[in-house]
Design a protein around this motif. Structure first.
Motif, PDB file in Angstrom:
ATOM      1  N   GLY A 110     -31.006 -26.563 -43.523  1.00 20.85           N
ATOM      2  CA  GLY A 110     -30.192 -27.802 -43.174  1.00 20.85           C
ATOM      3  C   GLY A 110     -28.998 -28.014 -44.152  1.00 20.85           C
ATOM      4  N   PHE A 111     -28.484 -29.275 -44.042  1.00 27.01           N
ATOM      5  CA  PHE A 111     -27.080 -29.390 -44.930  1.00 27.01           C
ATOM      6  C   PHE A 111     -27.286 -29.337 -46.304  1.00 27.01           C
ATOM      7  CE2 PHE A 111     -25.866 -32.188 -41.131  1.00 27.01           C
ATOM      8  CZ  PHE A 111     -24.785 -31.989 -40.776  1.00 27.01           C
ATOM      9  N   HIS A 112     -28.340 -29.855 -46.850  1.00 24.80           N
ATOM     10  CA  HIS A 112     -28.828 -29.686 -48.415  1.00 24.80           C
ATOM     11  C   HIS A 112     -28.690 -28.300 -48.910  1.00 24.80           C
ATOM     12  CE1 HIS A 112     -27.859 -33.803 -48.646  1.00 24.80           C
ATOM     13  NE2 HIS A 112     -28.818 -34.143 -48.039  1.00 24.80           N
ATOM     14  N   ARG A 113     -29.567 -27.399 -47.843  1.00 28.44           N
ATOM     15  CA  ARG A 113     -29.605 -25.934 -48.294  1.00 28.44           C
ATOM     16  C   ARG A 113     -28.074 -25.301 -48.294  1.00 28.44           C
ATOM     17  NH1 ARG A 113     -29.302 -22.037 -50.022  1.00 28.44           N
ATOM     18  NH2 ARG A 113     -30.608 -20.261 -50.358  1.00 28.44           N
ATOM     19  N   LEU A 114     -27.307 -25.808 -47.237  1.00 24.83           N
ATOM     20  CA  LEU A 114     -26.009 -24.994 -47.397  1.00 24.83           C
ATOM     21  C   LEU A 114     -25.015 -25.644 -48.296  1.00 24.83           C
ATOM     22  CD1 LEU A 114     -25.275 -25.117 -43.296  1.00 24.83           C
ATOM     23  CD2 LEU A 114     -25.386 -23.137 -44.857  1.00 24.83           C
ATOM     24  N   GLU A 115     -25.491 -26.957 -48.784  1.00 27.01           N
ATOM     25  CA  GLU A 115     -24.416 -27.526 -49.701  1.00 27.01           C
ATOM     26  C   GLU A 115     -24.842 -26.806 -51.075  1.00 27.01           C
ATOM     27  OE1 GLU A 115     -24.959 -31.628 -52.612  1.00 27.01           O
ATOM     28  OE2 GLU A 115     -26.415 -31.086 -51.236  1.00 27.01           O
ATOM     29  N   HIS A 116     -25.954 -26.371 -51.482  1.00 28.75           N
ATOM     30  CA  HIS A 116     -26.505 -25.682 -52.546  1.00 28.75           C
ATOM     31  C   HIS A 116     -25.598 -24.312 -52.707  1.00 28.75           C
ATOM     32  CE1 HIS A 116     -28.725 -22.772 -54.993  1.00 28.75           C
ATOM     33  NE2 HIS A 116     -29.063 -23.777 -55.798  1.00 28.75           N
ATOM     34  N   ALA A 117     -25.585 -23.755 -51.656  1.00 23.40           N
ATOM     35  CA  ALA A 117     -25.021 -22.272 -51.493  1.00 23.40           C
ATOM     36  C   ALA A 117     -23.579 -22.494 -51.675  1.00 23.40           C
ATOM     37  CB  ALA A 117     -25.170 -21.725 -49.982  1.00 23.40           C
ATOM     38  N   LEU A 118     -22.803 -23.478 -50.974  1.00 22.71           N
ATOM     39  CA  LEU A 118     -21.486 -23.730 -51.022  1.00 22.71           C
ATOM     40  C   LEU A 118     -20.939 -24.362 -52.376  1.00 22.71           C
ATOM     41  CD1 LEU A 118     -20.800 -25.507 -47.630  1.00 22.71           C
ATOM     42  CD2 LEU A 118     -20.551 -23.139 -48.011  1.00 22.71           C
ATOM     43  N   PHE A 119     -21.732 -25.001 -52.969  1.00 25.18           N
ATOM     44  CA  PHE A 119     -21.452 -25.932 -54.195  1.00 25.18           C
ATOM     45  C   PHE A 119     -21.811 -25.522 -55.511  1.00 25.18           C
ATOM     46  CE2 PHE A 119     -20.174 -28.803 -50.743  1.00 25.18           C
ATOM     47  CZ  PHE A 119     -18.862 -29.211 -50.890  1.00 25.18           C
ATOM     48  N   THR A 120     -22.995 -24.607 -55.472  1.00 25.83           N
ATOM     49  CA  THR A 120     -23.667 -24.344 -56.642  1.00 25.83           C
ATOM     50  C   THR A 120     -23.660 -22.828 -56.587  1.00 25.83           C
ATOM     51  OG1 THR A 120     -25.367 -26.192 -56.785  1.00 25.83           O
ATOM     52  CG2 THR A 120     -26.001 -24.040 -57.933  1.00 25.83           C
ATOM     53  N   GLN A 121     -23.614 -22.052 -55.657  1.00 24.19           N
ATOM     54  CA  GLN A 121     -23.415 -20.552 -55.740  1.00 24.19           C
ATOM     55  C   GLN A 121     -21.928 -20.236 -55.493  1.00 24.19           C
ATOM     56  OE1 GLN A 121     -26.743 -20.111 -52.707  1.00 24.19           O
ATOM     57  NE2 GLN A 121     -27.815 -18.824 -54.365  1.00 24.19           N
ATOM     58  N   ASN A 122     -21.336 -21.159 -54.834  1.00 20.17           N
ATOM     59  CA  ASN A 122     -20.112 -20.888 -54.531  1.00 20.17           C
ATOM     60  C   ASN A 122     -19.844 -19.770 -53.569  1.00 20.17           C
ATOM     61  OD1 ASN A 122     -18.795 -22.949 -56.167  1.00 20.17           O
ATOM     62  ND2 ASN A 122     -19.460 -21.754 -58.123  1.00 20.17           N
ATOM     63  N   THR A 123     -20.601 -19.700 -52.455  1.00 22.03           N
ATOM     64  CA  THR A 123     -20.547 -18.596 -51.388  1.00 22.03           C
ATOM     65  C   THR A 123     -20.887 -19.178 -50.178  1.00 22.03           C
ATOM     66  OG1 THR A 123     -21.088 -16.252 -51.260  1.00 22.03           O
ATOM     67  CG2 THR A 123     -22.942 -17.711 -52.133  1.00 22.03           C
ATOM     68  N   THR A 124     -20.546 -18.271 -49.239  1.00 25.47           N
ATOM     69  CA  THR A 124     -21.110 -18.273 -47.883  1.00 25.47           C
ATOM     70  C   THR A 124     -21.983 -17.355 -47.390  1.00 25.47           C
ATOM     71  OG1 THR A 124     -19.028 -17.495 -47.118  1.00 25.47           O
ATOM     72  CG2 THR A 124     -19.190 -19.847 -47.312  1.00 25.47           C
ATOM     73  N   GLU A 125     -21.850 -16.257 -48.167  1.00 24.66           N
ATOM     74  CA  GLU A 125     -22.375 -15.019 -48.084  1.00 24.66           C
ATOM     75  C   GLU A 125     -24.014 -15.203 -47.721  1.00 24.66           C
ATOM     76  OE1 GLU A 125     -23.129 -10.674 -49.934  1.00 24.66           O
ATOM     77  OE2 GLU A 125     -21.907 -11.856 -51.306  1.00 24.66           O
ATOM     78  N   GLY A 126     -24.307 -14.723 -46.406  1.00 20.54           N
ATOM     79  CA  GLY A 126     -25.628 -14.635 -46.089  1.00 20.54           C
ATOM     80  C   GLY A 126     -26.094 -16.102 -45.475  1.00 20.54           C
ATOM     81  N   GLN A 127     -25.298 -16.958 -45.474  1.00 15.91           N
ATOM     82  CA  GLN A 127     -25.555 -18.308 -44.886  1.00 15.91           C
ATOM     83  C   GLN A 127     -25.373 -18.449 -43.292  1.00 15.91           C
ATOM     84  OE1 GLN A 127     -26.882 -20.484 -47.256  1.00 15.91           O
ATOM     85  NE2 GLN A 127     -26.639 -18.449 -48.440  1.00 15.91           N
ATOM     86  N   GLY A 128     -25.263 -17.636 -42.456  1.00 14.55           N
ATOM     87  CA  GLY A 128     -25.029 -17.441 -41.132  1.00 14.55           C
ATOM     88  C   GLY A 128     -26.178 -18.026 -40.448  1.00 14.55           C
ATOM     89  N   PRO A 129     -27.071 -17.390 -40.761  1.00 20.37           N
ATOM     90  CA  PRO A 129     -28.637 -17.810 -40.006  1.00 20.37           C
ATOM     91  C   PRO A 129     -28.897 -19.245 -40.285  1.00 20.37           C
ATOM     92  CG  PRO A 129     -28.882 -15.829 -40.967  1.00 20.37           C
ATOM     93  CD  PRO A 129     -27.498 -16.423 -41.499  1.00 20.37           C
ATOM     94  N   LEU A 130     -28.319 -19.924 -41.340  1.00 22.88           N
ATOM     95  CA  LEU A 130     -28.916 -21.377 -41.651  1.00 22.88           C
ATOM     96  C   LEU A 130     -27.800 -22.198 -40.919  1.00 22.88           C
ATOM     97  CD1 LEU A 130     -29.693 -21.098 -45.606  1.00 22.88           C
ATOM     98  CD2 LEU A 130     -31.016 -21.739 -43.886  1.00 22.88           C
TER      99      LEU A 130
END
Length: 271
Positions: A110-130
């Motif tokens: 959901g949103f907060h898992r993607l939030e972690h990737a975007l704002f903490t890990q600074n990446t979109t890599e591997g987030q397509g399935p999510l």
């Protein structure tokens, strides 16, 4: 000499405040209007989630980060209805604390898992399935709500639930802990609660005019503080920019609103 039971009853009646009763039919119009409001918000949520997840999938980090907070607004405004579907609410809006292994949990989506990737890990890599799952879950939510008969007690109780959400997670900055975009959610929850009050205003005023005045005053106080942090593009500053003084100033009216709005179901005969 004992007073007669009739005299006792009359005395009690005179001592009680004179509330005008609302008929169940009085609630039909507001419930119907609220369903239109929720349906419109979920249509907007689906459209914006599509744009947000598309940015994630094409690897456009800057756009995905920009769209994250505005996309969530429509969800936050109608959260009491979304929460009727606990499986989807968990899939769309759970936080890492809700999962045994935190961000490493496979069921943290959901949103907060993607939030972690975007704002903490600074990446979109591997987030397509999510991203794909989030969009599918949002569409599923929209479909389920379309066929839902709205329970009046859940709708009216939603006003308090939204303010309790603000008190529990927004004021502390807990919910948007990676992006610090809490003020978007904060305003959305307030607006969602206010919408419910506005739709039922004639029925509430019939019961307790003073109550309505008190609620309106506290909403105005919260709105005034939030307005200080609005940006020129219609968004909000990050929550770390909110002064400690303003955070403390929000606590009182937010808690009072949560407490006062929790009495709405009783006032409208829905307990």
């Amino acid at each position: 000499m004992k007073r007669s039971s009739l005299a006792v009853a009359l005395g009690l009646a005179l001592a009680m405040p004179a509330f005008a009763a609302n008929s169940p039919l009085d609630l039909v119009g507001p419930i119907s209007d609220y369903k239109i409001y929720v349906t419109d918000n979920l249509a907007k949520l689906t459209e914006q989630t599509q744009a947000f997840t598309a940015a994630v999938k094409r690897g456009d980090l800057a756009t995905a980060r920009k769209l994250y907070a505005p996309t969530r607004v429509s969800y936050e405004q109608v959260e009491p209805i979304a929460e009727l579907f606990s499986d989807l609410d968990a899939a769309i809006d759970s936080r890492e604390d809700d999962h045994e292994q935190g961000v490493k949990s496979e069921d943290f989506t959901g949103f907060h898992r993607l939030e972690h990737a975007l704002f903490t890990q600074n990446t979109t890599e591997g987030q397509g399935p999510l991203a794909d799952k989030l969009l599918a879950d949002v569409k599923d939510l929209q479909s389920r709500v379309d066929g839902l008969t709205f329970p009046p007690e859940k709708v009216v109780g939603g006003a308090a639930a939204l303010m309790e959400e603000v008190a529990a997670t927004k004021v502390s900055g807990e919910e948007e802990r990676y992006s610090h975009t809490d003020l978007y959610d904060f305003q959305a929850n307030v607006d969602g609660a206010k919408k419910i009050v506005d739709l039922f205003r004639p029925q509430i005023e019939k019961q307790d005019q003073a109550f309505v005045g008190k609620v309106d005053k506290n909403f105005a106080t919260v709105d005034k503080i939030l307005a200080k942090y609005k940006t020129k593009d219609g968004g909000f500053e990050t929550y770390d920019k909110v002064s400690e003084r303003d955070r403390k100033a929000l606590v009182g009216p937010v808690n009072t609103l949560a407490e006062d709005l929790s009495t709405l179901r009783g006032k409208l005969g829905l307990n």
